[in-house]
Design a protein around this motif. Sequence first.
Motif, mmCIF file in Angstrom:
data_model
loop_
_atom_site.group_PDB
_atom_site.id
_atom_site.type_symbol
_atom_site.label_atom_id
_atom_site.label_comp_id
_atom_site.label_asym_id
_atom_site.label_seq_id
_atom_site.Cartn_x
_atom_site.Cartn_y
_atom_site.Cartn_z
ATOM 1 N N ILE A 190 -10.601 -1.992 -1.942
ATOM 2 C CA ILE A 190 -9.432 -1.479 -2.646
ATOM 3 C C ILE A 190 -9.323 -2.099 -4.024
ATOM 4 C CG2 ILE A 190 -8.130 -0.935 -0.559
ATOM 5 C CD1 ILE A 190 -6.524 -3.533 -1.036
ATOM 6 N N LYS B 104 -1.023 4.741 1.399
ATOM 7 C CA LYS B 104 -1.582 4.897 2.746
ATOM 8 C C LYS B 104 -1.313 6.254 3.372
ATOM 9 C CE LYS B 104 2.316 2.414 4.693
ATOM 10 N NZ LYS B 104 2.739 1.152 5.218
ATOM 11 N N PHE C 158 -9.330 7.235 -3.449
ATOM 12 C CA PHE C 158 -10.128 6.221 -2.775
ATOM 13 C C PHE C 158 -11.623 6.418 -3.010
ATOM 14 C CE2 PHE C 158 -6.147 6.303 -0.427
ATOM 15 C CZ PHE C 158 -5.811 4.959 -0.513
ATOM 16 N N VAL D 80 -6.460 -3.320 -6.664
ATOM 17 C CA VAL D 80 -5.041 -3.655 -6.722
ATOM 18 C C VAL D 80 -4.635 -3.969 -8.157
ATOM 19 C CG1 VAL D 80 -4.920 -4.496 -4.351
ATOM 20 C CG2 VAL D 80 -5.443 -6.088 -6.172
ATOM 21 N N SER E 109 -13.015 -1.227 3.966
ATOM 22 C CA SER E 109 -12.572 -0.508 2.774
ATOM 23 C C SER E 109 -12.492 -1.471 1.606
ATOM 24 C CB SER E 109 -11.186 0.098 2.997
ATOM 25 O OG SER E 109 -11.207 1.001 4.055
ATOM 26 N N ASN F 170 0.849 -1.188 0.000
ATOM 27 C CA ASN F 170 0.000 0.000 0.000
ATOM 28 C C ASN F 170 0.886 1.240 0.000
ATOM 29 O OD1 ASN F 170 -1.897 1.964 0.238
ATOM 30 N ND2 ASN F 170 -2.753 1.248 2.154
ATOM 31 N N GLY G 114 -6.117 2.210 -5.753
ATOM 32 C CA GLY G 114 -7.227 3.082 -5.376
ATOM 33 C C GLY G 114 -8.236 2.309 -4.565
ATOM 34 N N GLY G 115 -9.401 2.893 -4.418
ATOM 35 C CA GLY G 115 -10.442 2.240 -3.645
ATOM 36 C C GLY G 115 -11.788 2.896 -3.891
ATOM 37 N N VAL H 85 -1.666 -1.259 -4.299
ATOM 38 C CA VAL H 85 -2.976 -0.618 -4.175
ATOM 39 C C VAL H 85 -3.029 0.542 -5.170
ATOM 40 C CG1 VAL H 85 -4.531 0.656 -2.663
ATOM 41 C CG2 VAL H 85 -3.223 -1.278 -1.760
ATOM 42 N N LYS I 202 -16.010 3.421 -1.983
ATOM 43 C CA LYS I 202 -16.904 3.269 -0.836
ATOM 44 C C LYS I 202 -18.260 2.718 -1.253
ATOM 45 C CE LYS I 202 -14.619 6.943 1.596
ATOM 46 N NZ LYS I 202 -14.538 8.366 1.795
#
Length: 132
Positions: free
Chosen positions: A75, A10, A18, A77, A73, A7, A96-97, A94, A99
């Motif tokens: 993510i 972070k 994200f 990859v 969360s 990651n 991005g992510g 990682v 919600k």
Amino acid sequence: MSIIVENNLKNTENQEIFEQKAHYIPCKIEDDGPANVQKYFDTYVKETDGELTASFRGHPLDGAKLKVPEGYSAIIVTEAKRPLAEDSERKFQVAGGFKEFINWNWDKKPSQNDNIVRAMDWIDISEAIHGD
């Protein structure tokens, strides 16, 4: 075989990475490359009375927005280079992510009986069984 997820994001100040858009479509595409989803898919998504409709390669889709459970969360990859041997170590980064995401179905309206919805229900069940 071991899998390592690095990651590098972070400590980033940029939280927009994200908040990417994600779609779960029940199909297999034989490509890992980039896709211009915004131009060729998102522009054709229609929302009427909270119900989402679209089409993918001529197939009609019905969708619903789903949120990732609170405290978790999701993510995205990427793997820069896949190893040649199956038992070799694999490294992912990682990228991005998100919600929330849109769950699409080919042949039925989205419901609480969809596999992805039921899988996310198990998070609450697991916490009730194994939690403090």
